[in-house]
Design a protein around this motif. Sequence first.
Motif, mmCIF file in Angstrom:
data_model
loop_
_atom_site.group_PDB
_atom_site.id
_atom_site.type_symbol
_atom_site.label_atom_id
_atom_site.label_comp_id
_atom_site.label_asym_id
_atom_site.label_seq_id
_atom_site.Cartn_x
_atom_site.Cartn_y
_atom_site.Cartn_z
ATOM 1 N N LEU A 12 2.253 16.758 -8.078
ATOM 2 C CA LEU A 12 1.784 15.573 -7.349
ATOM 3 C C LEU A 12 0.305 15.318 -7.649
ATOM 4 O O LEU A 12 -0.107 14.173 -7.894
ATOM 5 C CB LEU A 12 2.003 15.766 -5.849
ATOM 6 N N VAL A 34 4.047 7.110 -4.184
ATOM 7 C CA VAL A 34 4.896 8.284 -4.437
ATOM 8 C C VAL A 34 6.248 8.047 -3.782
ATOM 9 O O VAL A 34 6.323 7.664 -2.600
ATOM 10 C CB VAL A 34 4.262 9.561 -3.871
ATOM 11 N N ILE A 91 1.353 13.223 0.759
ATOM 12 C CA ILE A 91 1.201 11.842 0.289
ATOM 13 C C ILE A 91 0.173 11.113 1.161
ATOM 14 O O ILE A 91 -0.684 10.384 0.660
ATOM 15 C CB ILE A 91 2.568 11.124 0.309
ATOM 16 N N TYR A 108 -3.396 12.003 0.266
ATOM 17 C CA TYR A 108 -3.918 11.300 -0.912
ATOM 18 C C TYR A 108 -4.190 9.813 -0.625
ATOM 19 O O TYR A 108 -4.709 9.098 -1.472
ATOM 20 C CB TYR A 108 -2.933 11.403 -2.080
ATOM 21 N N VAL A 156 4.161 5.936 0.657
ATOM 22 C CA VAL A 156 5.407 6.560 0.236
ATOM 23 C C VAL A 156 6.435 5.448 0.009
ATOM 24 O O VAL A 156 6.497 4.473 0.762
ATOM 25 C CB VAL A 156 5.927 7.578 1.281
#
Lengths: 312, 259
Positions: free
Chosen positions: B85, B97, B120, B123, B127
């Motif tokens: 990732l 992601v 996720i 970051y 999603v």
Amino acid sequence: MNRNRRETLKAIGAAAVAISSELPSASVAAEDSPAMQKASLPGGEGLPSGWRAMRKYDVHNHVMEALHEPGADWSQTEDLVEAAEKLGIDMLCCSRPITGGKQAGNSEVRDVNNSVLAAMKRYPERIAGFCFIQPGNGPAALDEIDRCLEGGMIGVKLYNQFKYSDPIVFPVAERCIAHGIPLLGHSGHVTDARTQAAQPQISDSHDFCMLSGRYPELSLILGHVNGGGDWEWAIKALRDCPNVYVDTSGSVLENNTIEMCVQELGHERVLFATDLTMEGCVGKILSAALTPSQREDIFWRNFQKILERRRT
Amino acid sequence: MIIDINAFLGHYPFRQLHFRNAAKMVELMDHNGIDRALVSSLNAVFYRDAHRGNQELIEDIHAHSSRFIPVATVNPKYAGWQHDLEEAVVSWKVKAVTLVPAHHGYSLVDAYGQAALESIADYGLPVVLTQRFEDRRQRHHWDIAEDFEIKTLLQVAQAHPQLRFLLINWIGLDGPSLAEAGLKGRCLIDFARLHVLLRKDVAKLIAALGVEAIAFGSHMPFDYVGPSLVKLADLESLPEADYEKIAWRNAATFLRIDD
């Protein structure tokens, strides 16, 4: 890259074609004159110009409410007609089938057909009627066909009470032949256990082929090739049944469905329909790799030829 | 300008797809007036090691980088997924992601799903949750993945209030329920399976979530693009600014593609 809205609309309005290199070699019928038909889409962006104004007959649609009763709620039908107007759909062939495999008696069948007759009366320029029949009602079912036709309906609709290969359906087919009217059947080659359990008597292409083989003069339409079920199986299984049409309706909008119908069956056996998936089903005919002539045939002319066979 | 947020590259094991590599998809996009597409790898859904699919995606779109916005696919049950990732986010600059728990064998509400969603969110990326790739009524014998359930979506939306959601290929979304789960302002929904005219799905979602919640999506190459072009044309009656938000601006903002 930052095209404005005017440029975007221009791009969408420009003539379009799917990409021939990605399509089956026989996807465009040879009978059309290449010089006249092939080059409709030189730039190849978006939707064909004038798509809303193209004539369209939707051979498979529904009214959902008891419209013949006092104080009926017309809102869904009003929305349906409004959507048809915006999308340029000139004729909506509507039925109100009794679902769930219910072996409904004839009074209940008459009731749903009265809803369709009411819709036809309110929107005579837009709504045409298909008469729902429960074949298990025997002679009363045949009388109901006659009653519907006297009211102005133009076809018969069957749902999933019986497979169409069942002899109980044969008298219905014979009455359709006598009147020269089309028989539209709910269909699906469903592969998941839940739907199989819910619709044990749903007909697939083999049932349609059996009925068509027995009655080759019948105008038989396999309903919603994209209505849920393995459409590739459904189309391949119709290859050797030249008297069965397919309607293009259904909520599944998968690429190459229309091209495969044309390649395997010939475009004259393909009929435009939405079954309430209005924008999606207009859009997939517009997206498919068709000549303008093929598109026109599918949108309305093929069905017009079927209607011209009526005797009543 | 149009940005399509519902697009995929690669093979689907249960049906032949045309336009499955970047070069072919650019042709399809050009013919349909689509400027850019958010893409993830279908191979990553079916490989044991999803990250190999991500690598293939990045290689495939390299020559067409101005046309594609890459999405990484993460399998939180696989060894080294955090490292993968990080590589996707830091080195490849993916903008979102995707998680496919039904295909990778976990749930968004179990420990694997929770860990992935937290990473996720850390970051700062959205999603991507695809409700389904194709209709279950036509499924192959080996295709056992169930559609995403709305109740699960609402549950994780409430549990991860900082996380943004890209909802791809959904139907049956109830705007007020999404708003109640705190998704107003942090979700973007494509209209590939929604109705504009007949059931007024899009209008209802806009009423509950604002026009910023809706974006163009076609589900290419599974589906024809025409249906979504027709829907976009049906939205011409909106104010021009709102129309442009749906056509591309919401996607650009939500994905921060100019960052």
